[in-house]
Design a protein around this motif. Structure first.
Motif, short mmCIF file in Angstrom:
data_model
loop_
_atom_site.label_atom_id
_atom_site.label_comp_id
_atom_site.label_asym_id
_atom_site.label_seq_id
_atom_site.Cartn_x
_atom_site.Cartn_y
_atom_site.Cartn_z
N GLY A 100 0.80 -1.22 0.00
CA GLY A 100 0.00 0.00 0.00
C GLY A 100 0.83 1.26 0.00
N PHE A 101 2.08 1.14 -0.38
CA PHE A 101 3.01 2.28 -0.30
C PHE A 101 2.56 3.47 -1.13
N TYR A 102 2.03 3.23 -2.33
CA TYR A 102 1.72 4.33 -3.24
C TYR A 102 0.38 5.03 -2.95
N ASP A 103 -0.39 4.49 -2.03
CA ASP A 103 -1.65 5.13 -1.68
C ASP A 103 -1.38 6.52 -1.09
N GLU A 104 -2.07 7.52 -1.62
CA GLU A 104 -1.95 8.91 -1.18
C GLU A 104 -0.65 9.59 -1.62
N CYS A 105 0.13 8.93 -2.46
CA CYS A 105 1.36 9.56 -2.98
C CYS A 105 1.01 10.63 -4.02
N ARG A 106 1.62 11.80 -3.89
CA ARG A 106 1.38 12.90 -4.82
C ARG A 106 2.26 12.77 -6.06
N PHE A 107 1.73 13.26 -7.20
CA PHE A 107 2.53 13.39 -8.41
C PHE A 107 3.27 14.73 -8.30
N PHE A 108 4.43 14.68 -7.67
CA PHE A 108 5.10 15.92 -7.26
C PHE A 108 6.01 16.52 -8.33
N ARG A 109 6.34 15.75 -9.34
CA ARG A 109 7.21 16.28 -10.40
C ARG A 109 6.58 15.95 -11.75
N VAL A 110 6.05 16.96 -12.42
CA VAL A 110 5.34 16.75 -13.68
C VAL A 110 5.91 17.73 -14.70
N VAL A 111 6.69 17.20 -15.63
CA VAL A 111 7.36 18.02 -16.64
C VAL A 111 6.75 17.72 -18.00
N SER A 112 6.08 18.70 -18.57
CA SER A 112 5.43 18.51 -19.86
C SER A 112 6.41 18.04 -20.92
N PHE A 172 7.92 15.38 -21.08
CA PHE A 172 9.02 14.59 -20.53
C PHE A 172 8.46 13.41 -19.72
N MET A 173 8.04 13.67 -18.46
CA MET A 173 7.57 12.56 -17.63
C MET A 173 6.84 13.09 -16.41
N VAL A 174 6.13 12.17 -15.70
CA VAL A 174 5.48 12.47 -14.42
C VAL A 174 6.07 11.52 -13.38
N GLN A 175 6.48 12.08 -12.25
CA GLN A 175 7.20 11.31 -11.23
C GLN A 175 6.45 11.33 -9.91
N PHE A 176 6.46 10.20 -9.21
CA PHE A 176 5.84 10.08 -7.89
C PHE A 176 6.51 8.93 -7.14
N GLY A 177 6.13 8.78 -5.87
CA GLY A 177 6.69 7.66 -5.12
C GLY A 177 7.42 8.03 -3.85
N ILE A 178 7.13 9.22 -3.28
CA ILE A 178 7.60 9.54 -1.93
C ILE A 178 6.36 9.47 -1.04
N THR A 196 14.97 3.25 -5.17
CA THR A 196 14.29 2.94 -3.91
C THR A 196 12.78 2.81 -4.13
N THR A 197 12.07 3.95 -4.23
CA THR A 197 10.61 3.91 -4.31
C THR A 197 10.03 4.78 -5.42
N GLN A 198 10.78 5.76 -5.89
CA GLN A 198 10.23 6.70 -6.85
C GLN A 198 10.20 6.12 -8.27
N VAL A 199 9.09 6.36 -8.95
CA VAL A 199 8.93 5.89 -10.32
C VAL A 199 8.40 7.04 -11.18
N PHE A 200 8.51 6.87 -12.49
CA PHE A 200 7.95 7.87 -13.40
C PHE A 200 7.38 7.20 -14.63
N VAL A 201 6.45 7.91 -15.28
CA VAL A 201 5.87 7.46 -16.54
C VAL A 201 6.28 8.46 -17.61
N ASN A 202 6.81 7.96 -18.71
CA ASN A 202 7.24 8.82 -19.81
C ASN A 202 6.04 9.36 -20.58
#
Length: 248
Positions: A116-128, A130-136, A175-181
Motif C-alpha cells: 500500500g506504499f503508493y496510496d496517497e502519494c502525490r505526483f510531485f514532479r510533472v514536466v510537460s 518529458f515525464m510524471v514522477q511520484f513515489g515519496i 528505492t521507491t520513486q517511479v515515473f511514466v514517460n
C-alpha cells in the motif's frame, strides 16, 4: 594526553597514579559538557550543506541489498507479468509489469504496491513533454522504512511513451520513486534507466495529471514532512488514491 598518562614514571606511588587517572577521566567528562562540536556534528553539517547544494535528492546511506534484491540469479522472478491499477484524482490507469524487462525493479514495485506504499502519494514532479514522477510516501516513517536501495537492472527496452521506470540518482540507487514517460525518452536508456512496465489503460488520464508546479516541490521537504508539506504548499497536486495488484 593518553600517551602522557601511559608514560608516567613507575616511581610514582600507586595512589598518585590513581589520582592522575581520575583527574584524566574528570577532564574528559568536563570536556564533553562544554558542548564542543563532535565529529558527528561536523558530518551532519557537511551532509546538510551537500543537500542544499544538490539539485536532486541525496539518498541516505543504506545497508547492502539483500540477496533477494541482488538480481534474477539470486531468486528474483525474471518471467511473468502482473497488472497494477492506479486510482488517481486525475483518472484511473493500469500498468502492465513485465518481470523480464527489469526483474529487480519489478519485484520491488510489486512489494511496494502490495504494502500500500503508493496510496496517497502525490505526483510531485510533472514536466510537460518529458515525464510524471511520484513515489515519496506521505508518511515520513513509511518512507524511511522503504528507503532501501536495490541493485540496477540492465535496460532491455527503451523508455518509450507510457513506459514506467524507477527514478535514480546514480548506480544502484533505486528505492521507491517511479515515473511514466509522456514521450519517447530514448536518451534515458544509455543512462541506465530500466523500464519495467507500461501503461496499457488510461494513458489519457496520465497525460492530464496537474503540471502547474512542474519541478517546484522540494523532494527533501517531501521526504522529511510528507503530505503535510505538499498539502500546505501545493494543494492542487493530483495524487494516487489507491494502487492495487489486480492480476498476477
Amino acid at each position: 594526553m593518553v600517551r602522557c598518562v601511559a608514560n608516567i614514571s613507575m616511581s610514582f606511588s600507586r595512589h598518585f597514579f590513581l589520582l592522575a587517572v581520575l583527574c584524566f577521566l574528570g577532564g574528559c567528562s568536563e570536556g564533553e559538557q562544554t558542548g564542543s562540536p563532535s565529529v558527528f556534528d561536523s558530518l551532519a553539517q557537511m551532509e546538510k550543506t551537500k543537500k542544499e547544494l544538490e539539485v536532486s535528492t541525496v539518498l541516505p546511506a543504506t545497508p547492502p541489498p539483500t540477496e533477494a534484491e541482488a538480481g534474477a540469479d539470486s531468486g528474483v522472478a525474471n518471467a511473468g507479468t502482473f497488472k497494477v491499477k492506479f486510482e488517481s484524482t486525475a483518472g484511473d490507469f493500469v500498468v502492465l509489469v513485465h518481470r523480464d524487462w527489469a526483474p529487480v525493479g519489478a519485484q520491488r514495485f510489486y512489494e511496494l504496491v502490495k504494502d500500500g506504499f503508493y496510496d496517497e502519494c502525490r505526483f510531485f514532479r510533472v514536466v510537460s513533454n518529458f515525464m510524471v514522477q511520484f513515489g515519496i510516501n506521505g508518511s515520513p516513517d513509511v518512507q524511511e522504512r522503504w528507503q532501501r536501495n536495490i541493485q540496477d537492472d540492465a535496460p532491455k527496452v527503451s523508455n518509450k511513451r507510457s513506459y514506467m521506470t524507477f527514478a535514480t540518482s546514480g548506480p544502484n540507487s533505486r528505492t521507491t520513486q517511479v515515473f511514466v514517460n509522456f514521450v519517447d525518452n530514448a536518451f534515458l536508456d544509455a543512462q541506465g534507466f530500466a523500464s519495467f512496465g507500461e501503461v496499457i489503460e488510461g494513458m489519457d488520464y496520465v497525460d492530464v495529471i496537474f503540471s502547474g508546479h512542474a519541478e517546484e516541490p522540494d523532494q527533501g521537504q517531501i521526504t522529511s514532512r510528507g503530505n503535510a508539506y505538499l498539502k500546505a504548499k501545493f494543494p492542487k497536486l493530483d495524487y494516487v488514491k489507491r494502487a492495487t495488484v489486480i492480476e498476477e
